[in-house]
Design an enzyme around this catalytic site. Structure first.
Site, PDB file in Angstrom:
ATOM      1  N   SER A 275      44.622  47.285  50.716  1.00  0.00           N
ATOM      2  CA  SER A 275      43.631  47.369  49.787  1.00  0.00           C
ATOM      3  C   SER A 275      43.998  48.372  48.770  1.00  0.00           C
ATOM      4  O   SER A 275      45.146  48.109  48.042  1.00  0.00           O
ATOM      5  CB  SER A 275      42.400  47.875  50.358  1.00  0.00           C
TER       6      SER A 275
ATOM      7  N   ARG B 117      27.381  50.936  48.557  1.00  0.00           N
ATOM      8  CA  ARG B 117      28.177  50.582  49.821  1.00  0.00           C
ATOM      9  C   ARG B 117      27.709  48.963  50.370  1.00  0.00           C
ATOM     10  O   ARG B 117      28.628  48.310  50.428  1.00  0.00           O
ATOM     11  CB  ARG B 117      28.003  51.347  50.736  1.00  0.00           C
TER      12      ARG B 117
ATOM     13  N   ASP C 115      40.160  36.253  52.665  1.00  0.00           N
ATOM     14  CA  ASP C 115      39.973  37.347  51.700  1.00  0.00           C
ATOM     15  C   ASP C 115      39.644  36.851  50.288  1.00  0.00           C
ATOM     16  O   ASP C 115      40.533  36.306  49.615  1.00  0.00           O
ATOM     17  CB  ASP C 115      41.118  38.338  51.746  1.00  0.00           C
TER      18      ASP C 115
ATOM     19  N   HIS D 243      38.298  40.314  53.709  1.00  0.00           N
ATOM     20  CA  HIS D 243      39.391  41.303  53.379  1.00  0.00           C
ATOM     21  C   HIS D 243      39.211  42.377  54.571  1.00  0.00           C
ATOM     22  O   HIS D 243      40.302  43.460  54.733  1.00  0.00           O
ATOM     23  CB  HIS D 243      38.736  42.092  52.358  1.00  0.00           C
TER      24      HIS D 243
END
Length: 376
Positions: free
Chosen positions: A33, A107, A201, A234
């Protein structure tokens, strides 16, 4: 306010640390990432400091969609009255804990991008949370809603809102393209690369990893690419440890010339006669000798076939028969590449030298003979 930082700033700070520790070259830099972005930046900013680079579930530049999700998260934090322009530390208390509501919402939005549709179906489906029927109101009905609330709340206990803003902004600014070309942006990199993507992803989809591979290939970099199969989205770069560990171990243990080369190879000095060269070939029972200058530089190679030619044409000096355009290799070259050179040039051995066509100081001559190794 603390200045906005970039991925490049982070790498510059890391380089200062490695310099302070006296580390001239990192054997491998790995990350997933945002960590993968840092790996790429390392290879561009300090190409001579990285030998191997492992880029997992990352991109060479942030796309509009990725920036959009990050902006929603930032807006959630900035819109929280407790953010107070980022000055919430002095007033932070049990009653006013800072912009935790905004951070939790950020978040929640971000965490959705880490999952996949398949993983959410498998984990939650349309299961209800602590109730038998839908409430037809704005309370929490579904298990997936409760899960996101939990992720948001627990995140606020271990992360700072301002840190979140700065990290996401650094990700948005990340762009290694030059004049719109990722190949141009990566043209200075010369590490060996392993690029890994995740099939499900959608935050950093496989096509972005493939763009990195294409750019590196255009620059003739050594690169391996693997797309792992996973329904985790992901998050797979954190959860699929079995697949990723296998790929990394295979990459890091890849055989190079230095692993199989023969040391203390006999040589002949430049300026010798063909008679002296012939006796050395016979006495040592070899069919080729690297020819070195007085300073230890490789200037040619002579074979038993060259000696036969010298006899036939009555040549007396080594310089008249040796091959001066020598195909060579270096210790870090992949074994497959060295083998390809041998096949293309129909030769049975390669001298192993440094970048200056020399053997290292006080280091014996090394060679890699074709019969000593095999490859797929």
């Amino acid at each position: 306010m603390f200045p906005v930082i970039t991925i490049r700033d982070m790498i510059n700070a890391q380089k200062l640390l490695t310099d302070y520790l006296g580390i001239q070259q990192l054997y491998a830099v790995a990350g997933g990432s945002m960590g993968g972005m840092q790996v790429l930046q390392w290879t561009v900013s300090y190409p001579d400091s990285v030998k191997k680079a492992i880029v997992i579930a990352a991109t060479g530049y942030s796309t509009p969609q990725q920036i959009a999700f990050n902006e929603v998260g930032r807006k959630a934090i900035i819109s929280d009255p407790e953010w107070n322009g980022g000055n919430y530390y002095d007033t932070k208390s049990y009653d006013t804990p800072g912009p935790v509501k905004g951070l939790a919402l950020a978040r929640m939005v971000g965490h959705i991008t880490y999952l996949s549709d398949e993983s959410m179906h498998a984990k939650f489906g349309r299961s209800l949370q602590a109730k038998d029927r839908i409430g037809f109101d704005f309370s929490t009905d579904f298990a997936v809603e409760s899960y996101l609330h939990h992720q948001g709340d627990t995140f606020t206990q271990r992360f700072d809102a301002n840190s979140y803003l700065y990290i996401k902004k650094a990700i948005d600014y990340f762009d290694l393209t030059k004049d719109g070309s990722l190949a141009k942006g990566l043209e200075g990199a010369h590490a060996g690369f392993l690029v890994i993507s995740v099939s499900s992803d959608w935050l950093y989809p496989p096509y972005q990893s493939q763009e990195i591979v294409q750019a590196l290939t255009a620059n003739e970099c050594e690169v391996r690419y693997s797309e792992i199969r996973s329904n985790y989205g992901h998050d797979a770069f954190l959860l699929e440890s079995g697949q990723i560990n296998y790929l990394i171990s295979q990459f890091l243990s890849r055989t190079v010339v230095g692993d199989v080369m023969i040391h203390d190879v006999p040589t002949i000095e430049e300026g010798a006669t063909t008679a002296v060269t012939a006796r050395r070939l016979i006495n040592l029972e070899v069919n080729h000798l690297p020819v070195l200058s007085a300073s230890g530089q490789l200037v040619g190679i002579v074979t038993s076939w060259d000696i036969a030619k010298a006899v036939a044409k009555n040549f007396l000096w080594l310089d008249e028969i040796m091959s001066k355009n020598v195909v060579t290799t270096v210790p870090d070259e992949p074994i497959e590449s060295a083998a390809k050179k041998m096949e293309e040039h129909s030769i049975s051995a390669l001298p192993v030298i440094d970048e200056n066509q020399k053997i290292g100081q006080n280091t014996p001559m090394s060679m890699i003979p074709y019969p000593t190794f095999t490859f797929p």
